[in-house]
Design a protein around this motif. Sequence first.
Motif, PDB file in Angstrom:
ATOM      1  N   GLY A   5      37.547  13.985  -4.211  1.00 52.81           N
ATOM      2  CA  GLY A   5      36.555  13.087  -5.176  1.00 52.81           C
ATOM      3  C   GLY A   5      35.903  12.075  -4.497  1.00 52.81           C
ATOM      4  O   GLY A   5      34.662  11.740  -4.704  1.00 52.81           O
ATOM      5  N   SER A   6      36.472  11.344  -3.562  1.00 50.37           N
ATOM      6  CA  SER A   6      35.962  10.123  -2.719  1.00 50.37           C
ATOM      7  C   SER A   6      34.581  10.766  -1.874  1.00 50.37           C
ATOM      8  O   SER A   6      33.772  10.041  -1.542  1.00 50.37           O
ATOM      9  N   ASP A   7      34.742  11.826  -1.267  1.00 50.01           N
ATOM     10  CA  ASP A   7      33.705  12.484  -0.376  1.00 50.01           C
ATOM     11  C   ASP A   7      32.288  12.437  -1.245  1.00 50.01           C
ATOM     12  O   ASP A   7      31.388  12.563  -0.753  1.00 50.01           O
ATOM     13  N   PHE A   8      32.407  12.557  -2.323  1.00 47.87           N
ATOM     14  CA  PHE A   8      31.130  12.712  -3.465  1.00 47.87           C
ATOM     15  C   PHE A   8      30.276  11.441  -3.078  1.00 47.87           C
ATOM     16  O   PHE A   8      29.132  11.427  -3.020  1.00 47.87           O
ATOM     17  N   TYR A   9      30.802  10.257  -2.691  1.00 43.47           N
ATOM     18  CA  TYR A   9      30.128   9.196  -2.691  1.00 43.47           C
ATOM     19  C   TYR A   9      29.864   8.929  -1.315  1.00 43.47           C
ATOM     20  O   TYR A   9      28.942   7.892  -0.823  1.00 43.47           O
ATOM     21  N   ASP A  10      29.905   9.595  -0.276  1.00 47.29           N
ATOM     22  CA  ASP A  10      29.400   9.910   1.033  1.00 47.29           C
ATOM     23  C   ASP A  10      28.221  10.589   1.209  1.00 47.29           C
ATOM     24  O   ASP A  10      27.559  10.700   2.170  1.00 47.29           O
ATOM     25  N   ASN A  11      27.795  11.085  -0.034  1.00 43.67           N
ATOM     26  CA  ASN A  11      26.102  11.586  -0.159  1.00 43.67           C
ATOM     27  C   ASN A  11      25.328  10.211  -0.406  1.00 43.67           C
ATOM     28  O   ASN A  11      25.522   9.724  -1.047  1.00 43.67           O
ATOM     29  N   ASP A  12      24.433   9.967   0.683  1.00 50.34           N
ATOM     30  CA  ASP A  12      24.165   8.659   0.788  1.00 50.34           C
ATOM     31  C   ASP A  12      23.087   8.741  -0.500  1.00 50.34           C
ATOM     32  O   ASP A  12      22.893   7.489  -1.063  1.00 50.34           O
ATOM     33  N   ALA A  13      22.473   9.581  -1.013  1.00 50.71           N
ATOM     34  CA  ALA A  13      21.404   9.461  -2.172  1.00 50.71           C
ATOM     35  C   ALA A  13      22.457   9.314  -3.427  1.00 50.71           C
ATOM     36  O   ALA A  13      22.072   8.504  -4.294  1.00 50.71           O
ATOM     37  N   VAL A  14      23.517   9.919  -3.439  1.00 56.31           N
ATOM     38  CA  VAL A  14      24.573   9.596  -4.675  1.00 56.31           C
ATOM     39  C   VAL A  14      25.047   8.252  -4.752  1.00 56.31           C
ATOM     40  O   VAL A  14      25.093   7.449  -5.884  1.00 56.31           O
ATOM     41  N   PHE A  15      25.413   7.908  -3.455  1.00 58.55           N
ATOM     42  CA  PHE A  15      25.729   6.360  -3.166  1.00 58.55           C
ATOM     43  C   PHE A  15      25.008   5.436  -3.591  1.00 58.55           C
ATOM     44  O   PHE A  15      25.095   4.434  -4.552  1.00 58.55           O
ATOM     45  N   GLN A  16      23.667   5.683  -3.269  1.00 60.51           N
ATOM     46  CA  GLN A  16      22.594   4.513  -3.917  1.00 60.51           C
ATOM     47  C   GLN A  16      22.290   4.827  -5.385  1.00 60.51           C
ATOM     48  O   GLN A  16      22.371   3.724  -5.870  1.00 60.51           O
ATOM     49  N   THR A  17      22.348   5.856  -5.849  1.00 55.03           N
ATOM     50  CA  THR A  17      22.106   5.967  -7.278  1.00 55.03           C
ATOM     51  C   THR A  17      23.269   5.160  -8.181  1.00 55.03           C
ATOM     52  O   THR A  17      23.297   4.522  -9.022  1.00 55.03           O
ATOM     53  N   TYR A  18      24.517   5.366  -7.427  1.00 54.52           N
ATOM     54  CA  TYR A  18      25.598   4.820  -8.162  1.00 54.52           C
ATOM     55  C   TYR A  18      25.527   3.398  -8.139  1.00 54.52           C
ATOM     56  O   TYR A  18      25.938   2.771  -9.077  1.00 54.52           O
ATOM     57  N   MET A  19      25.428   2.855  -7.142  1.00 55.74           N
ATOM     58  CA  MET A  19      25.250   1.337  -6.845  1.00 55.74           C
ATOM     59  C   MET A  19      24.340   0.624  -7.782  1.00 55.74           C
ATOM     60  O   MET A  19      24.448  -0.213  -8.402  1.00 55.74           O
ATOM     61  N   GLU A  20      23.039   1.600  -7.937  1.00 50.64           N
ATOM     62  CA  GLU A  20      22.010   0.949  -8.763  1.00 50.64           C
ATOM     63  C   GLU A  20      22.464   1.247 -10.329  1.00 50.64           C
ATOM     64  O   GLU A  20      22.114   0.308 -10.962  1.00 50.64           O
ATOM     65  N   HIS A  21      23.106   2.266 -10.553  1.00 47.70           N
ATOM     66  CA  HIS A  21      23.720   2.430 -12.008  1.00 47.70           C
ATOM     67  C   HIS A  21      24.735   1.324 -12.289  1.00 47.70           C
ATOM     68  O   HIS A  21      24.660   0.849 -13.395  1.00 47.70           O
ATOM     69  N   ARG A  22      25.447   0.819 -11.488  1.00 46.91           N
ATOM     70  CA  ARG A  22      26.643  -0.144 -11.679  1.00 46.91           C
ATOM     71  C   ARG A  22      25.818  -1.440 -11.819  1.00 46.91           C
ATOM     72  O   ARG A  22      26.521  -2.508 -12.529  1.00 46.91           O
ATOM     73  N   GLN A  23      24.668  -1.757 -11.566  1.00 47.45           N
ATOM     74  CA  GLN A  23      23.881  -2.851 -11.711  1.00 47.45           C
ATOM     75  C   GLN A  23      23.003  -2.979 -12.875  1.00 47.45           C
ATOM     76  O   GLN A  23      22.714  -4.005 -13.455  1.00 47.45           O
ATOM     77  N   GLY A  24      23.203  -1.783 -13.686  1.00 50.57           N
ATOM     78  CA  GLY A  24      22.269  -1.652 -14.999  1.00 50.57           C
ATOM     79  C   GLY A  24      22.898  -2.596 -16.080  1.00 50.57           C
ATOM     80  O   GLY A  24      23.973  -2.686 -16.130  1.00 50.57           O
ATOM     81  N   ARG A  25      21.905  -3.052 -17.079  1.00 52.08           N
ATOM     82  CA  ARG A  25      22.464  -3.683 -18.274  1.00 52.08           C
ATOM     83  C   ARG A  25      23.348  -3.014 -19.016  1.00 52.08           C
ATOM     84  O   ARG A  25      23.054  -1.820 -19.427  1.00 52.08           O
ATOM     85  N   GLN A 180      27.844  17.573 -13.426  1.00 56.17           N
ATOM     86  CA  GLN A 180      26.621  17.320 -12.732  1.00 56.17           C
ATOM     87  C   GLN A 180      26.545  15.695 -13.087  1.00 56.17           C
ATOM     88  O   GLN A 180      26.266  15.389 -14.112  1.00 56.17           O
ATOM     89  N   TRP A 181      26.387  14.885 -12.018  1.00 52.77           N
ATOM     90  CA  TRP A 181      26.447  13.672 -12.068  1.00 52.77           C
ATOM     91  C   TRP A 181      25.693  12.908 -11.040  1.00 52.77           C
ATOM     92  O   TRP A 181      25.930  13.128  -9.856  1.00 52.77           O
ATOM     93  N   LEU A 182      24.997  11.866 -11.267  1.00 52.67           N
ATOM     94  CA  LEU A 182      24.167  11.123 -10.326  1.00 52.67           C
ATOM     95  C   LEU A 182      23.417  12.035  -9.225  1.00 52.67           C
ATOM     96  O   LEU A 182      23.277  11.578  -8.014  1.00 52.67           O
ATOM     97  N   GLY A 183      22.975  13.077  -9.784  1.00 53.06           N
ATOM     98  CA  GLY A 183      22.258  13.903  -8.687  1.00 53.06           C
ATOM     99  C   GLY A 183      23.114  14.699  -8.026  1.00 53.06           C
ATOM    100  O   GLY A 183      22.475  15.216  -7.006  1.00 53.06           O
ATOM    101  N   GLY A 184      24.368  14.858  -8.116  1.00 53.57           N
ATOM    102  CA  GLY A 184      25.002  15.581  -7.319  1.00 53.57           C
ATOM    103  C   GLY A 184      26.194  16.438  -8.170  1.00 53.57           C
ATOM    104  O   GLY A 184      26.095  16.475  -9.521  1.00 53.57           O
TER     105      GLY A 184
END
Length: 244
Positions: A5-25, A180-184
């Motif tokens: 499961g953690s490998d999912f976040y080594d897709n750079d586009a997914v990782f960036q989207t996730y980090m942006e999502h965590r900053q959301g209001r 299907q989540w965060l573009g991946g």
Amino acid sequence: MSEKGSDFYDNDAVFQTYMEHRQGRDNANDTMEKPVMLELIGDASGKNILDLGCGDARFAAELLGERHKGSAYTGVEGSINMVTAARDSVKGLNARIEHSYLEEWTYPADTYDLAISRLAIHYIEDVNSLFRRVYATLRKQGLFVFSVEHPVITSTLQPSGMRTNWVVDQYFVEGYREQQWLGGSVKKMHRSIESYYTALQQAGFRVEQLRESAPQRAYFTDEETYERRKRIPLFLFLAARKPD
């Protein structure tokens, strides 16, 4: 498809989207997940803390800070993108980050006072083995607190985009389901509430609390988001203790 499961976040586009999502209001992690985790953790002062699937480890700064006064922190994380972010997060703190899958890390015996895991264990197929390892690495009276996606969520195949309904199906058929989540595309393990509870007991833990992320108005700035969060439980939390 990622093997872990953690490998999912080594897709750079997914990782960036996730980090942006965590900053959301009013994001669900900050409004509904973290407040309950902190309640269940309680007094962390002076404790040696293990964080399984620590992500970017921003939580370490809180646990080791003036409010909670934790003594030391070890984060274990399988994603190299997350490990890089985590090591930045803990600079200057009494903390270290280990790059390892949770299933493969060597858990030192009788070492930690508190073990936590935030939204990582639903990626693990064999929780029985994991819980036994966590039990062994805790000292007597050590506390294990974790959150996972609620089985109402993992029992449902999830299309991308904002959901408008939840149809629970095959609840007692446990196993990986694709999301299907965060573009991946990612696999998460569906298991029942009973299975989580029983696995803790079989590992030797005494289960102390079970929570289901009921929203609390004080944590939301947006009324519409608060009302929507009343519809379905997003997260399941369990707190269990290693007896004397």
